[in-house]
Design a protein around this motif. Structure first.
Motif, PDB file in Angstrom:
ATOM      1  N   LEU A  57       9.598  -8.466   3.789  1.00 24.60           N
ATOM      2  CA  LEU A  57      10.221  -7.347   3.065  1.00 24.60           C
ATOM      3  C   LEU A  57       9.574  -7.023   1.722  1.00 24.60           C
ATOM      4  CD1 LEU A  57      14.012  -8.074   3.741  1.00 24.60           C
ATOM      5  CD2 LEU A  57      12.418  -6.699   5.092  1.00 24.60           C
ATOM      6  N   ASN A  58       8.365  -7.559   1.432  1.00 26.19           N
ATOM      7  CA  ASN A  58       7.723  -7.238   0.154  1.00 26.19           C
ATOM      8  C   ASN A  58       6.600  -6.215   0.303  1.00 26.19           C
ATOM      9  OD1 ASN A  58       5.705  -8.719   1.354  1.00 26.19           O
ATOM     10  ND2 ASN A  58       5.510 -10.232  -0.310  1.00 26.19           N
ATOM     11  N   MET A  59       6.420  -5.692   1.512  1.00 20.99           N
ATOM     12  CA  MET A  59       5.451  -4.632   1.771  1.00 20.99           C
ATOM     13  C   MET A  59       6.069  -3.632   2.744  1.00 20.99           C
ATOM     14  SD  MET A  59       1.819  -6.668   2.254  1.00 20.99           S
ATOM     15  CE  MET A  59       2.476  -7.795   3.475  1.00 20.99           C
ATOM     16  N   GLU A  60       5.425  -2.463   2.850  1.00 21.14           N
ATOM     17  CA  GLU A  60       5.922  -1.464   3.790  1.00 21.14           C
ATOM     18  C   GLU A  60       4.767  -0.637   4.337  1.00 21.14           C
ATOM     19  OE1 GLU A  60      10.110   0.595   4.017  1.00 21.14           O
ATOM     20  OE2 GLU A  60       8.991   1.311   2.277  1.00 21.14           O
ATOM     21  N   LEU A  61       4.831  -0.354   5.621  1.00 18.19           N
ATOM     22  CA  LEU A  61       3.911   0.609   6.229  1.00 18.19           C
ATOM     23  C   LEU A  61       4.523   1.981   6.059  1.00 18.19           C
ATOM     24  CD1 LEU A  61       1.400   1.296   7.996  1.00 18.19           C
ATOM     25  CD2 LEU A  61       2.907   1.041   9.989  1.00 18.19           C
ATOM     26  N   ILE A  62       3.757   2.909   5.494  1.00 21.99           N
ATOM     27  CA  ILE A  62       4.247   4.267   5.268  1.00 21.99           C
ATOM     28  C   ILE A  62       3.271   5.271   5.873  1.00 21.99           C
ATOM     29  CG2 ILE A  62       5.376   3.572   3.109  1.00 21.99           C
ATOM     30  CD1 ILE A  62       3.132   5.133   1.618  1.00 21.99           C
ATOM     31  N   ALA A  63       3.735   6.497   6.014  1.00 21.59           N
ATOM     32  CA  ALA A  63       2.874   7.618   6.404  1.00 21.59           C
ATOM     33  C   ALA A  63       2.893   8.637   5.285  1.00 21.59           C
ATOM     34  CB  ALA A  63       3.358   8.241   7.710  1.00 21.59           C
ATOM     35  N   ALA A  64       1.787   9.338   5.130  1.00 15.33           N
ATOM     36  CA  ALA A  64       1.674  10.343   4.071  1.00 15.33           C
ATOM     37  C   ALA A  64       1.066  11.616   4.635  1.00 15.33           C
ATOM     38  CB  ALA A  64       0.809   9.826   2.922  1.00 15.33           C
ATOM     39  N   LYS A  65       1.578  12.739   4.169  1.00 15.60           N
ATOM     40  CA  LYS A  65       1.012  14.039   4.503  1.00 15.60           C
ATOM     41  C   LYS A  65       0.779  14.810   3.202  1.00 15.60           C
ATOM     42  CE  LYS A  65       1.621  18.375   6.984  1.00 15.60           C
ATOM     43  NZ  LYS A  65       2.577  19.334   7.579  1.00 15.60           N
ATOM     44  N   LEU A  66      -0.406  15.408   3.084  1.00 16.98           N
ATOM     45  CA  LEU A  66      -0.775  16.118   1.860  1.00 16.98           C
ATOM     46  C   LEU A  66      -0.602  17.618   2.022  1.00 16.98           C
ATOM     47  CD1 LEU A  66      -4.045  14.224   0.881  1.00 16.98           C
ATOM     48  CD2 LEU A  66      -1.678  13.516   0.653  1.00 16.98           C
ATOM     49  N   SER A  67      -0.049  18.246   1.002  1.00 17.64           N
ATOM     50  CA  SER A  67       0.001  19.713   0.953  1.00 17.64           C
ATOM     51  C   SER A  67      -1.130  20.275   0.117  1.00 17.64           C
ATOM     52  CB  SER A  67       1.345  20.177   0.376  1.00 17.64           C
ATOM     53  OG  SER A  67       2.405  19.777   1.222  1.00 17.64           O
ATOM     54  N   THR A  68      -1.806  19.393  -0.638  1.00 18.17           N
ATOM     55  CA  THR A  68      -3.013  19.750  -1.393  1.00 18.17           C
ATOM     56  C   THR A  68      -4.022  18.625  -1.167  1.00 18.17           C
ATOM     57  OG1 THR A  68      -2.098  18.675  -3.362  1.00 18.17           O
ATOM     58  CG2 THR A  68      -1.788  21.064  -3.174  1.00 18.17           C
ATOM     59  N   GLY A  69      -5.258  18.847  -1.565  1.00 14.60           N
ATOM     60  CA  GLY A  69      -6.291  17.841  -1.308  1.00 14.60           C
ATOM     61  C   GLY A  69      -7.030  17.436  -2.558  1.00 14.60           C
ATOM     62  N   ARG A  70      -6.350  16.770  -3.469  1.00 10.87           N
ATOM     63  CA  ARG A  70      -6.969  16.356  -4.729  1.00 10.87           C
ATOM     64  C   ARG A  70      -7.598  14.963  -4.611  1.00 10.87           C
ATOM     65  NH1 ARG A  70      -6.728  21.378  -5.160  1.00 10.87           N
ATOM     66  NH2 ARG A  70      -4.732  22.273  -5.786  1.00 10.87           N
ATOM     67  N   THR A  71      -8.560  14.697  -5.444  1.00  5.81           N
ATOM     68  CA  THR A  71      -9.213  13.393  -5.455  1.00  5.81           C
ATOM     69  C   THR A  71      -8.196  12.282  -5.717  1.00  5.81           C
ATOM     70  OG1 THR A  71     -11.270  14.363  -6.270  1.00  5.81           O
ATOM     71  CG2 THR A  71     -10.980  11.989  -6.596  1.00  5.81           C
ATOM     72  N   HIS A  72      -8.177  11.248  -4.862  1.00  8.02           N
ATOM     73  CA  HIS A  72      -7.305  10.083  -5.005  1.00  8.02           C
ATOM     74  C   HIS A  72      -5.817  10.465  -4.985  1.00  8.02           C
ATOM     75  CE1 HIS A  72     -10.677   7.656  -7.306  1.00  8.02           C
ATOM     76  NE2 HIS A  72     -11.066   8.077  -6.112  1.00  8.02           N
ATOM     77  N   GLN A  73      -5.467  11.566  -4.352  1.00  9.75           N
ATOM     78  CA  GLN A  73      -4.098  12.083  -4.475  1.00  9.75           C
ATOM     79  C   GLN A  73      -3.036  11.075  -4.033  1.00  9.75           C
ATOM     80  OE1 GLN A  73      -3.386  16.197  -3.325  1.00  9.75           O
ATOM     81  NE2 GLN A  73      -1.496  15.610  -2.289  1.00  9.75           N
ATOM     82  N   ILE A  74      -3.192  10.488  -2.849  1.00 16.80           N
ATOM     83  CA  ILE A  74      -2.182   9.539  -2.367  1.00 16.80           C
ATOM     84  C   ILE A  74      -2.058   8.366  -3.335  1.00 16.80           C
ATOM     85  CG2 ILE A  74      -1.652   7.881  -0.531  1.00 16.80           C
ATOM     86  CD1 ILE A  74      -2.918   9.823   1.451  1.00 16.80           C
ATOM     87  N   ARG A  75      -3.178   7.865  -3.794  1.00 11.54           N
ATOM     88  CA  ARG A  75      -3.193   6.696  -4.672  1.00 11.54           C
ATOM     89  C   ARG A  75      -2.530   7.003  -6.015  1.00 11.54           C
ATOM     90  NH1 ARG A  75      -9.523   5.446  -4.216  1.00 11.54           N
ATOM     91  NH2 ARG A  75      -9.004   3.600  -5.447  1.00 11.54           N
ATOM     92  N   VAL A  76      -2.808   8.179  -6.562  1.00 13.44           N
ATOM     93  CA  VAL A  76      -2.209   8.585  -7.838  1.00 13.44           C
ATOM     94  C   VAL A  76      -0.707   8.777  -7.699  1.00 13.44           C
ATOM     95  CG1 VAL A  76      -2.097  10.463  -9.528  1.00 13.44           C
ATOM     96  CG2 VAL A  76      -4.316   9.604  -8.767  1.00 13.44           C
ATOM     97  N   HIS A  77      -0.294   9.454  -6.639  1.00 10.92           N
ATOM     98  CA  HIS A  77       1.131   9.712  -6.457  1.00 10.92           C
ATOM     99  C   HIS A  77       1.922   8.418  -6.282  1.00 10.92           C
ATOM    100  CE1 HIS A  77       0.750  14.229  -5.187  1.00 10.92           C
ATOM    101  NE2 HIS A  77       0.383  13.989  -6.424  1.00 10.92           N
ATOM    102  N   LEU A  78       1.381   7.468  -5.534  1.00 10.52           N
ATOM    103  CA  LEU A  78       2.079   6.197  -5.372  1.00 10.52           C
ATOM    104  C   LEU A  78       2.126   5.415  -6.685  1.00 10.52           C
ATOM    105  CD1 LEU A  78       0.729   5.122  -1.872  1.00 10.52           C
ATOM    106  CD2 LEU A  78       3.082   5.771  -2.421  1.00 10.52           C
TER     107      LEU A  78
END
Length: 329
Positions: A225-246
């Motif tokens: 319970l100290n990790m999680e598998l997630i899915a992500a969908k982008l509405s824009t395509g910025r550099t490192h977007q998923i990493r920055v948002h998390l």
């Protein structure tokens, strides 16, 4: 191969003229000019602002595909997911840079494409033959390559209007618990030029920035319970977007030390472009592909998550229902 255009209306910039003739963005014309592939009356064009007069003849040369890497370096095992005369879909391995840059010393995906002799679009300049979109070096998964200039133009337009996109799988530290949408202005981090940043997280608010939006859904918690598998969908395509948002919600992709992961240091960034969709540039048919996860990420998942649960939550239908999407209808 050469394309010729006759000028009938004077006082128009050459980058504007070619952008309208070829129906591509001006920045792609700039790449062609920079690589000495555009000529006015047989003389090389030096800048996009050069003015044309009636009677001028504008020509464009197709660049020669050359690689500076040794053949032995380019004998990489890269899976082809789909290929036809217009597009190529690959499963990019982790630790492979997509295209050349001043700081890149190792062979790139573009080098491999040239070495294999693929016919590629030339609209983005010599360093980015065929590249419509990119993935970070350690990120694996689906990437679309344009094999013709017409395909490149149409796929680039789809990136802008979001009729082309990807769903990602990521393993994060901590839990997400529920679906979450993150919207923010993103800018270059003023304290570390290698990073991007959510402007809400810094005091300096007058940085050049661009709007970004991502949706995240939790798929499965780890056994402890100290990790999680997630899915992500982008509405824009910025550099490192998923990493920055998390990072902006104090979550980090496993292995992503640049954005704050503090665990094991022997892991690559556990981020994979898993599902991809687009409209075929020639047939107009909606295309959808699932791209297999690589062994390193799969082994980590199997060691830390329930396999039966993983089998269920990584089905494409399950992920699409989580996002309540109609991308493939």
């Amino acid at each position: 191969m050469k394309q010729l255009f006759q000028v009938y209306h004077p006082n128009k910039r050459i980058d504007t003229f070619l952008s309208q003739k070829l129906e591509i963005p001006k920045n792609q014309i700039t790449h062609l000019i920079k690589n000495s592939l555009v000529f006015i009356n047989g003389k090389p064009c030096k800048k996009g602002g050069e003015a044309l007069i009636a009677g001028d003849e504008v020509s464009i040369l197709e660049p020669v595909l050359q690689s500076s890497s040794k053949p032995s370096q380019l004998d990489m095992n890269i899976s082809i997911i789909y290929e036809d005369p217009q597009v190529l879909i690959l499963n990019k391995p982790p630790f492979l840079v997509v295209h050349d840059a001043p700081s890149v010393k190792e062979p790139t995906l573009v080098d491999w494409l040239k070495f294999k002799g693929f016919s590629l679009s030339t609209l983005s300049g010599e360093e980015r033959f065929g590249i419509v979109h990119r993935l970070d070096k350690e990120t694996s998964g689906a990437i679309v390559i344009a094999k013709t200039n017409d395909a490149h133009t149409k796929l680039s337009a789809q990136l802008q209007n979001r009729t082309m996109g990807r769903y990602y799988l990521a393993i994060i530290d901590g839990r997400l618990l529920q679906k979450k949408t993150i919207e923010c202005e993103m800018a270059r981090n003023p304290n570390n030029r290698l990073k991007m940043v959510n402007l809400d997280r810094v005091r300096q608010k007058n940085l050049p920035s661009r709007y970004s939006k991502s949706d995240f859904v939790p798929l499965a918690p780890s056994n402890n319970l100290n990790m999680e598998l997630i899915a992500a969908k982008l509405s824009t395509g910025r550099t490192h977007q998923i990493r920055v948002h998390l990072e902006s919600i104090s979550r980090h992709i496993i292995g992503d030390e640049l954005y704050g992961y503090k665990g094991r240091n022997d892991l690559r960034i556990m981020l994979h472009a898993y599902l991809i969709y687009f409209i075929h540039p020639h047939t107009g048919k909606k295309m959808f592909f699932k791209v297999p996860v690589f062994d390193d990420m799969l082994e980590f998942l199997n060691q830390n998550f329930d396999k039966a649960v993983l089998d269920e939550v990584t089905k494409e239908d399950f992920i699409l229902r989580c996002f309540d999407t109609h991308d493939f209808n």
